[in-house]
Design a protein around this motif. Structure first.
Motif, mmCIF file in Angstrom:
data_model
loop_
_atom_site.group_PDB
_atom_site.id
_atom_site.type_symbol
_atom_site.label_atom_id
_atom_site.label_comp_id
_atom_site.label_asym_id
_atom_site.label_seq_id
_atom_site.Cartn_x
_atom_site.Cartn_y
_atom_site.Cartn_z
ATOM 1 N N MET A 1 57.896 30.037 44.381
ATOM 2 C CA MET A 1 57.233 30.459 43.180
ATOM 3 C C MET A 1 56.308 31.679 43.654
ATOM 4 N N ARG B 1 57.714 36.542 42.644
ATOM 5 C CA ARG B 1 57.815 36.486 41.091
ATOM 6 C C ARG B 1 59.084 36.703 40.679
ATOM 7 N N ALA C 1 60.886 33.525 40.365
ATOM 8 C CA ALA C 1 60.152 32.350 39.253
ATOM 9 C C ALA C 1 60.761 32.971 37.885
ATOM 10 N N ARG C 2 61.020 34.413 37.839
ATOM 11 C CA ARG C 2 61.451 34.975 36.550
ATOM 12 C C ARG C 2 62.962 34.714 36.394
ATOM 13 N N VAL D 1 60.884 30.446 34.537
ATOM 14 C CA VAL D 1 59.824 30.048 34.528
ATOM 15 C C VAL D 1 58.522 30.506 34.039
ATOM 16 N N GLU D 2 57.921 29.718 33.082
ATOM 17 C CA GLU D 2 56.614 30.284 32.563
ATOM 18 C C GLU D 2 55.393 30.310 33.276
ATOM 19 N N PRO E 1 54.545 29.455 36.892
ATOM 20 C CA PRO E 1 54.913 28.761 38.427
ATOM 21 C C PRO E 1 53.782 28.035 39.105
#
Lengths: 524, 334
Positions: B261, B264, B267-268, B272-273, B275
């Motif tokens: 995470m 970025r 995560a995106r 993911v809101e 991380p």
């Protein structure tokens, strides 16, 4: 800088508009001046540092990091600002707090020779997330999914201002916007002083044919809806500007249009390629869009002009409160007096009955027409989409039957649903992708399609699911779209405008979907 | 150079002198297993040597008959296999995780398995063992990976829980190790609410408690009314993210707890809101620091970002090479 970095991070991961707005308003309410003003400018794209450029960052990191490790890392991360933010080696004792205001002032005011050392000191002082925010300021686009409009809406939410009121004064303002925040909070006057300001535009509602029965035809005037881009041309005390519908200044690429404007007027119209009074297609206009400047060759090959719809100001008089009919009369006089081939009038379409207008709509006199507009004769010019005053009655969209090929999950509330679809049409025995669509279906239909995708996945590539579409399998979508253009970037050679799912044809065998040849026949 | 004591073969690391493998990727006659993650601990071996906790985890995952015979070894306790002495030292990765210390005729090789150096309330801390050859992982072997403090990540989560009381916080994390560590860290931070579990998490959490790791009040998500899950923390395996299963939660905030995470884009891609940068693997500083701590003349890198770590190890004066072992890391990648 910590608060700004946290805001940028939170915005990156937040897909929902209303929650982005909440994050922005919270930040703007809590952060002090001038930090919040610089943050706002970063989000609206109004910060510019003449000497701080990405090459500077590369130079600094090359001095501080092993080049092999940097290349391996950059290759893995894929984003320069993020790679440098993460890889930057810690310097013990250098960590200090810097405000966003201090950072921006250093970037703005340090000369070219001193900037590398100044930037290095700041990178040493900051934490990784802050470094990322700093480097994003330098590389330009923040890419956090916040439009300038949304950022201004968050300013409006600080007080009782309307976002349109902020749009009106915006072109006269510059970072860090202290007068704007004072006005929004009710502690200062409305900022003034700029020339050739943008005024928020009036928009129309889409019309459904069945609605017409309720409207008396005599209350309305009709005109063609031209297929260019909606613009506002402003001429004020010798300053000419051309704004897009959202208030972006696009004048630099259209000197031919600016020089055709009359003195002291604000005109609402459609930007088109105009040759001898004939409007060309949207595709022809596209080559002139998104440019910082324009060559003489292009000005000659694709001359642009405005087809005028409305008049907002005339010789300093605000016409917006007047009824449309009166504004229109003044507009006709103004255009005739100016007499430029780069500025003409969008003609009215005379009609007595809705049937008569429907007949005009069905056979427009130019391919650059995408429907008709209905405007109440007595409508004043009001910002936004006000119900009941203006209607757009677009020509019927093109429809094709295409086959679902790939699906991807959506974002936010749709993150557990396969809601982004790539569809294709037949070229011989194989399907060739021709477009993507994300909407046009109801929530109940989305559930049905999602189930179909999950039950019929034949392969996955990362986030993409390949949906069965061969040997009798496959789901057919009736896809609606506004127009078709040739495209060298797409394998199919065509690109659709505004495609959406019109109907889901669970009943139709995939083999009976349309062919690429049928689609190509729709090319202009 | 390949050591006669241990060398990479298609099934994993093989000790010819003792005729056993360490963490073999296919069924073998004799195996030393460093820890219970499925890419290191597979079922079907003839004889397995591991810590008591690792054996219990394997029995939970694969059933009691997962191997012909098993032998439990405490940290520090030694055995001799065909003249080769083997002992296990804590690796700090998950409960029961160990480094295999293999010694023969004055040559000592340490197979670290997966490891981390920071404190973990659910397992014993990594013990640096001086050796001639150190075999290391490199899951986060790039200098962009420097994991932040755990406490800050947990604080970020609890702040979000307070900010969105109407939403559930769905944390996806590996079922073995990461999930229990997050629960333990939340408890240390004073979070006393019941924590809700996806069905796949429940058994391993119960096993951790049985092995002496207290986790506080845990409840199954199954059967809990949607309204009751608002403002609560839910733990599920990564496969639950964006799965149909998550629709039973009230407007979930998608959280992913992983070292990945840090990046970025990673995560995106996963939608993911929130991380959470929490890893059970050593980060760049821990990897390079460990090489110095164990002082081995030679370093072998098993899996992960081998190129960068080998490059750095050579710069730091070690003989270093990548082993190109296949089959590890399946559980490390999100």
């Amino acid at each position: 800088m910590k608060a700004f970095a946290a805001l940028i991070d939170a915005l990156v991961y937040q897909p929902q508009r209303n929650l982005k707005l909440r994050l922005l308003s919270d930040y703007l309410a809590c952060a002090p001046d001038p930090d919040r003003g610089y943050a706002l400018a970063a989000l609206t794209g109004d910060l510019d540092f003449p000497h701080a450029k990405p090459a500077l960052i590369r130079g600094l990191v090359a001095e501080r990091c092993d080049p092999v490790l940097f290349d391996l890392s950059y290759d893995y991360v894929g984003d320069l600002a993020e790679t440098v933010a993460l890889i930057w080696p810690k310097k013990h004792g250098a960590n200090t707090a810097l405000s966003l205001g201090e950072v921006v002032e250093v970037l703005r005011e340090t000369g070219k020779a001193g900037l590398p050392a100044a930037l290095e000191r700041m990178l040493d002082a900051l934490e990784p997330a802050e470094r990322f925010a700093l480097l994003k300021l330098i590389t330009g686009a923040m890419r956090v999914g916040v439009s300038a409009r949304l950022a201004k809406t968050a300013v409006a939410a600080l007080g009782i201002l309307d976002v349109n009121a902020i749009e009106e004064v915006w072109p006269g303002l510059s970072p860090p916007y202290e007068t704007l925040f004072a006005w929004a909070a009710g502690t200062g006057p409305r900022p003034e002083g700029a020339r050739a300001l943008f005024r928020p535009v009036m928009l129309a509602h889409p019309l459904e044919e069945k609605d017409l029965a309720e409207f008396p035809p005599t209350d309305y005037l009709a005109e063609w809806k031209w297929d260019g881009i909606r613009v506002q041309a402003v001429s004020d005390g010798g300053t000419q500007r051309l704004y897009s519908r959202t208030g972006e200044d696009i004048g630099a690429a259209f000197p031919d249009v600016l020089s055709a404007l009359p003195e002291d007027a604000v005109i609402d119209g459609e930007l088109l390629i105009l040759r001898d009074g004939e409007a060309d297609s949207f595709n022809a206009l596209q080559q002139r869009l998104n440019r910082k400047s324009v060559s003489a060759k292009m000005l000659a090959a694709a001359p642009a002009g405005i087809r005028a719809y409305d008049l907002l100001f005339r010789d300093g008089e605000d016409m917006r409160e007047h009824p449309f009919e009166r504004r229109r009369g003044a507009l006709e006089g103004l255009i005739a007096a100016r007499g430029s081939p780069r500025l003409d009038l969008s003609p009215l379409v005379p009609f007595a009955t809705w049937q008569e207008l429907a007949a005009h709509r069905a056979s427009p006199p130019s391919p650059a027409i995408e429907g008709v507009m209905l405007k109440r004769r007595d409508s004043s010019y009001m910002p936004g989409r006000v119900t009941g005053l203006w209607w757009k009655w677009k020509r019927d969209p093109h429809l094709i039957d295409a086959v679902l090929m790939y699906a991807q999950r959506g974002h936010g509330k749709r993150s557990s649903f396969y809601s982004d679809y790539t569809f294709g049409v037949w070229q011989g025995e194989a399907l060739v992708p021709v477009g993507k669509a994300y909407f046009g279906f109801t929530d109940a239909e989305l559930k049905q399609i999602d189930k179909f995708v999950r039950d019929n996945t034949v392969e996955t590539f990362g986030p993409v699911r390949v949906v069965a579409h061969q040997d009798g399998a496959g789901l057919v979508f009736e896809v609606a779209f506004e127009g078709l253009a040739r495209s060298a970037r797409h394998k199919s050679g065509v690109a659709m405008r505004f495609p959406r799912i019109n109907r889901i044809r669970f009943d139709k065998p995939a083999r009976e979907a349309d062919t690429l040849e049928a689609l190509q026949r729709l090319l202009p | 150079m390949d050591s006669l004591l241990l060398r990479p073969v298609p099934g994993g690391l093989y000790c010819e002198a003792g005729d056993f493998y360490v963490d073999p990727t296919r069924a073998v006659a004799r195996a030393v297993i460093t820890h219970g993650h499925s890419d290191h601990a597979r079922a079907g071996h003839g004889a397995v040597l591991a810590t008591r906790e690792t054996l219990a985890i394997m029995a939970e995952r694969y059933g009691e008959g997962f191997a012909g015979t098993t032998q439990a070894l405490s940290y520090g306790e030694g055995v001799t296999i065909g003249g080769v002495s083997v002992r296990l030292a804590p690796a700090g990765h998950v409960l029961g995780s160990a480094q295999a210390v293999v010694e023969h005729k004055g040559m000592r090789i340490v197979v670290s398995g997966d490891y981390k150096r920071r404190r973990d309330p659910t397992c014993a801390p990594f013990e640096p063992v001086p050796c001639d050859i150190f075999i290391t992982e490199a899951t986060f072997g790039l200098p962009v990976f420097r994991h932040p403090e755990d406490a800050g990540e947990i604080a970020k989560l609890l702040h979000s829980v307070r900010l969105f009381p109407e939403r559930a916080h769905l944390i996806v994390a590996y079922s073995l190790g990461k999930a229990q560590r997050i629960i333990a860290l939340l408890r240390e931070a004073g979070y006393a609410e019941p924590i809700f579990l996806h069905g796949a998490m429940a058994k391993l959490c119960a096993l951790y408690e049985k092995l002496g790791v207290p986790l506080g009040a845990l409840r199954p998500v199954m059967g809990a009314p949607k309204g009751e899950l608002a403002g609560k923390i839910i733990l599920a395996p990564p496969s639950a993210l964006g799965d149909v299963w998550s629709r039973r939660l009230p407007d979930p905030v998608a959280c992913f707890a992983s070292g990945w995470m840090r990046v970025r884009a990673r995560a995106r891609q996963r939608g993911v809101e929130l991380p959470l940068i929490l890893s059970d693997h050593a980060d760049w500083d821990e990897l390079t620091g460990t090489l110095r701590d164990v002082g081995a003349g030679e370093v072998w890198v098993t899996h992960g970002q081998e190129d960068a770590l080998v490059h750095q190890a050579r710069k730091d004066g070690f003989r270093a090479k990548a082993l190109a072992l296949v089959g590890y890391g399946d559980e490390g990648e999100p």
